[in-house]
Design a protein around this motif. Structure first.
Motif, PDB file in Angstrom:
ATOM      1  N   ARG A 191       0.842  -1.204   0.000  1.00 31.91           N
ATOM      2  CA  ARG A 191       0.000   0.000   0.000  1.00 31.91           C
ATOM      3  C   ARG A 191       0.876   1.253   0.000  1.00 31.91           C
ATOM      4  O   ARG A 191       0.676   2.183  -0.781  1.00 31.91           O
ATOM      5  CB  ARG A 191      -0.907  -0.035   1.240  1.00 31.91           C
ATOM      6  N   ALA A 192       1.911   1.263   0.841  1.00 27.77           N
ATOM      7  CA  ALA A 192       2.796   2.433   0.931  1.00 27.77           C
ATOM      8  C   ALA A 192       3.608   2.616  -0.351  1.00 27.77           C
ATOM      9  O   ALA A 192       3.830   3.740  -0.802  1.00 27.77           O
ATOM     10  CB  ALA A 192       3.735   2.286   2.127  1.00 27.77           C
ATOM     11  N   MET A 193       4.022   1.519  -0.960  1.00 29.07           N
ATOM     12  CA  MET A 193       4.800   1.632  -2.201  1.00 29.07           C
ATOM     13  C   MET A 193       3.934   2.223  -3.302  1.00 29.07           C
ATOM     14  O   MET A 193       4.374   3.065  -4.089  1.00 29.07           O
ATOM     15  CB  MET A 193       5.345   0.256  -2.612  1.00 29.07           C
ATOM     16  N   LEU A 194       2.664   1.800  -3.330  1.00 27.87           N
ATOM     17  CA  LEU A 194       1.737   2.337  -4.328  1.00 27.87           C
ATOM     18  C   LEU A 194       1.456   3.808  -4.055  1.00 27.87           C
ATOM     19  O   LEU A 194       1.571   4.657  -4.938  1.00 27.87           O
ATOM     20  CB  LEU A 194       0.413   1.558  -4.287  1.00 27.87           C
ATOM     21  N   GLN A 195       1.105   4.097  -2.816  1.00 22.38           N
ATOM     22  CA  GLN A 195       0.678   5.449  -2.466  1.00 22.38           C
ATOM     23  C   GLN A 195       1.791   6.473  -2.669  1.00 22.38           C
ATOM     24  O   GLN A 195       1.532   7.629  -2.971  1.00 22.38           O
ATOM     25  CB  GLN A 195       0.202   5.465  -0.997  1.00 22.38           C
ATOM     26  N   ASN A 196       3.036   6.042  -2.484  1.00 19.26           N
ATOM     27  CA  ASN A 196       4.167   6.970  -2.610  1.00 19.26           C
ATOM     28  C   ASN A 196       4.874   6.877  -3.956  1.00 19.26           C
ATOM     29  O   ASN A 196       5.973   7.411  -4.130  1.00 19.26           O
ATOM     30  CB  ASN A 196       5.163   6.731  -1.469  1.00 19.26           C
ATOM     31  N   GLY A 197       4.246   6.182  -4.891  1.00 19.99           N
ATOM     32  CA  GLY A 197       4.778   6.157  -6.251  1.00 19.99           C
ATOM     33  C   GLY A 197       6.091   5.400  -6.428  1.00 19.99           C
ATOM     34  O   GLY A 197       6.756   5.544  -7.450  1.00 19.99           O
ATOM     35  N   LEU A 198       6.479   4.582  -5.452  1.00 20.31           N
ATOM     36  CA  LEU A 198       7.759   3.868  -5.579  1.00 20.31           C
ATOM     37  C   LEU A 198       7.774   2.960  -6.804  1.00 20.31           C
ATOM     38  O   LEU A 198       8.815   2.713  -7.399  1.00 20.31           O
ATOM     39  CB  LEU A 198       8.053   3.013  -4.333  1.00 20.31           C
ATOM     40  N   LEU A 199       6.574   2.465  -7.156  1.00 22.50           N
ATOM     41  CA  LEU A 199       6.531   1.495  -8.247  1.00 22.50           C
ATOM     42  C   LEU A 199       6.649   2.155  -9.611  1.00 22.50           C
ATOM     43  O   LEU A 199       6.753   1.480 -10.634  1.00 22.50           O
ATOM     44  CB  LEU A 199       5.267   0.635  -8.139  1.00 22.50           C
ATOM     45  N   ASN A 200       6.635   3.509  -9.631  1.00 16.01           N
ATOM     46  CA  ASN A 200       6.886   4.220 -10.891  1.00 16.01           C
ATOM     47  C   ASN A 200       8.368   4.519 -11.054  1.00 16.01           C
ATOM     48  O   ASN A 200       8.795   5.061 -12.062  1.00 16.01           O
ATOM     49  CB  ASN A 200       6.120   5.546 -10.934  1.00 16.01           C
ATOM     50  N   GLU A 201       9.134   4.235 -10.016  1.00 11.89           N
ATOM     51  CA  GLU A 201      10.571   4.479 -10.099  1.00 11.89           C
ATOM     52  C   GLU A 201      11.272   3.243 -10.656  1.00 11.89           C
ATOM     53  O   GLU A 201      10.629   2.278 -11.038  1.00 11.89           O
ATOM     54  CB  GLU A 201      11.104   4.864  -8.711  1.00 11.89           C
ATOM     55  N   ALA A 202      12.606   3.301 -10.713  1.00 10.69           N
ATOM     56  CA  ALA A 202      13.351   2.199 -11.326  1.00 10.69           C
ATOM     57  C   ALA A 202      13.059   0.880 -10.614  1.00 10.69           C
ATOM     58  O   ALA A 202      13.131   0.791  -9.394  1.00 10.69           O
ATOM     59  CB  ALA A 202      14.845   2.496 -11.269  1.00 10.69           C
ATOM     60  N   LEU A 203      12.734  -0.133 -11.397  1.00 13.08           N
ATOM     61  CA  LEU A 203      12.451  -1.456 -10.841  1.00 13.08           C
ATOM     62  C   LEU A 203      13.708  -2.324 -10.925  1.00 13.08           C
ATOM     63  O   LEU A 203      14.539  -2.069 -11.784  1.00 13.08           O
ATOM     64  CB  LEU A 203      11.295  -2.103 -11.596  1.00 13.08           C
TER      65      LEU A 203
END
Ligand code: ATP
Ligand code: MG
Length: 445
Positions: A89-101
């Motif tokens: 939830r936190a990764m989604l909410q803070n946009g982490l998953l739009n950063e480099a994977l």
């Protein structure tokens, strides 16, 4: 009046004398995770209840029986029963998953489950866990398993077995569910109430039921591993190859399905038989559908959770070593107010230099102060009284050897102390073949 309020059942207090055991696990876990490219994440202790219903799954034990939920002004909140849901939830909410994977995060947190308390099963327990999002390669599975194994190895925990399994993807699982339903249908009436309900909604959950009757009925149930699609099957073969390359021993256990709904493909457990029935110290796997299920894109992911209390149980059982707790470097024994004030100032300077210093706060006599210094294991002591102050020097006593060295009470005090201290450390290394320099100490020391 005696305090009549006790801690709630299934919770534990960690006292200062045991804190170094926790620090050992936390430090080794942190450093290992960081060396694999993981960064720490901290998430709230409670979340909207819906988050767990949608991720952990409505037919799981955790959701059906174990959640601590409160209604607070119209909204239902739940104390997290595990770390993955809140983290994703936190990764989604803070946009982490739009950063480099891949995105890689780890956490140390408490979890809450209303279970029957027993050895290794608490209502508040702690996990070291991590999640990796973005890679669908079996190399990522091998990486995460190898990370867990490295932590266990570095803690020098022995006799732990790694079990792996694949529970497939929604595609292979629909065939499997049919086979399972057909198998259980004949003995439906003997299943527990919960499992009878599960038969329709999620028959695989029956395999994870703790009731001995259900377990007995499930003994010969069809195995998911025989129903894997080509993609899941080659993923599993690759994982086994990589684990082989890494020389990580494992056993395929087709019965592991894991207690949470979000898993797909790889699931794994590290299990010991040395601490009774609650022997799973680490459990994890892949959950390729979860991020999408929580409103994100289709991003494959995986992770694990390690139970810290269970690790401690094994470490105690196996007499593992812990990081040495820091001990007092110098204890100032004082006589009179002037000496106390000097000790206060010098102790402050010592601490600025990174030393651990103490002086008397209890108005004890000299003898009692020395007894106390012994009790806390102070490496050095120094007696300060009117004589020492007027002469501007005192004697520094090495508590182990009893040797006394004169030292000036002036602005160079800490530097002089450091010299004597370093000499002492070097000598001890020669005397004791280096043991005192190593970070580990035995048992409760
Ligand atoms: P179990 O089969 O023992 O109930 P689980 O499948 O419910 O475990 P997970 O949700 O995978 O456990 O949690 C990961 C790890 O957290 C477990 O492997 C275990 O080490 C620890 N753990 C889980 N529940 C508890 C508990 N009630 N008390 C202490 N540790 C726990
Ligand atoms: Mg459980």
């Amino acid at each position: 009046m005696a305090l009549n309020i006790k801690r709630p059942n299934g919770t534990e207090d960690v006292l200062p004398r045991d804190a170094h055991k926790w620090h050992t696990i936390e430090k080794i876990a942190r450093e290992t995770a960081e060396s694999y490219g993981f960064g720490e994440i901290r998430v709230p202790t409670f979340e909207n209840t819906d988050l767990f219903l949608r991720s952990v799954g409505e037919t799981t034990d955790v959701v059906q029986k174990e959640m601590y939920t409160v209604m607070a002004k119209e909204t239902k909140f739940t104390l997290r029963p595990e770390g993955t849901a809140g983290t994703i939830r936190a990764m989604l909410q803070n946009g982490l998953l739009n950063e480099a994977l891949p995105q890689r995060v780890y956490y140390i947190l408490s979890c809450f489950r209303h279970e029957r308390p027993q050895a290794g099963r608490l209502r508040e327990f702690h996990q070291f866990g991590l999640e990796m999002a973005g890679s669908q390669s079996a190399a990522a599975d091998a990486e995460v398993i190898s990370l867990a194994k490295t932590i266990l190895d570095r803690l020098e925990i022995k006799n732990i077995k790694l079990f792996i399994n694949s529970i497939g993807c929604p595609a292979c699982r629909s065939e499997y569910h049919k086979a399972l339903r057909a198998y259980f249908e004949n003995r439906k009436d003997e299943l527990c109430d919960t499992c009878r309900e599960r038969l329709d909604k999620n028959p695989m959950r029956i395999l994870d039921c703790k009731s001995p009757i259900c377990q007995d009925i499930a003994k010969d149930a069809p195995l998911i591993i025989d129903y894997l699609c080509e993609d899941c099957s080659s993923h599993f073969e690759n994982l086994k190859k990589y684990l082989g390359n890494l020389k990580i021993d494992y056993e395929v256990n087709p019965k592991i399905v894991r207690g949470l709904d979000y898993y797909t493909k790889t699931v794994f457990e590290f299990v010991t038989t040395e601490i009774g029935a609650q022997g799973t110290v680490c459990g994890g796997g892949r959950y390729d559908g979860l991020i999408e299920q929580l409103g994100g894109q289709h991003i494959p992911a995986l992770g694990f959770g390690m139970g810290i209390e269970r690790l401690l149980l094994v470490m105690e059982k196996q007499n593992c070593l812990y990081l040495a707790p820091k001990k007092c470097d110098l204890y100032f024994a004082t006589m009179g107010d002037a000496a106390l004030e000097t000790a206060m100032a010098l102790a402050h300077d010592m601490r600025e230099f990174g030393f651990f210093a103490e002086f008397d706060l209890m108005n004890r006599g000299l003898k009692a102060q020395m007894k106390y210094a012994n009790k806390i294991g102070a490496a050095f002591t120094i007696v300060l009284g009117d004589n020492e102050l007027s002469e501007g020097k005192a004697k520094l006593k090495d508590m182990k050897s009893g040797e006394e060295t004169p030292i000036a009470i002036d602005e160079k005090f800490v530097l002089n102390f450091e010299n004597i201290y370093m000499n002492n450390v070097l000598n001890t290394v020669e005397d004791e073949t280096g043991n005192s320099l190593f970070a580990f100490t035995e048992g409760d020391n």
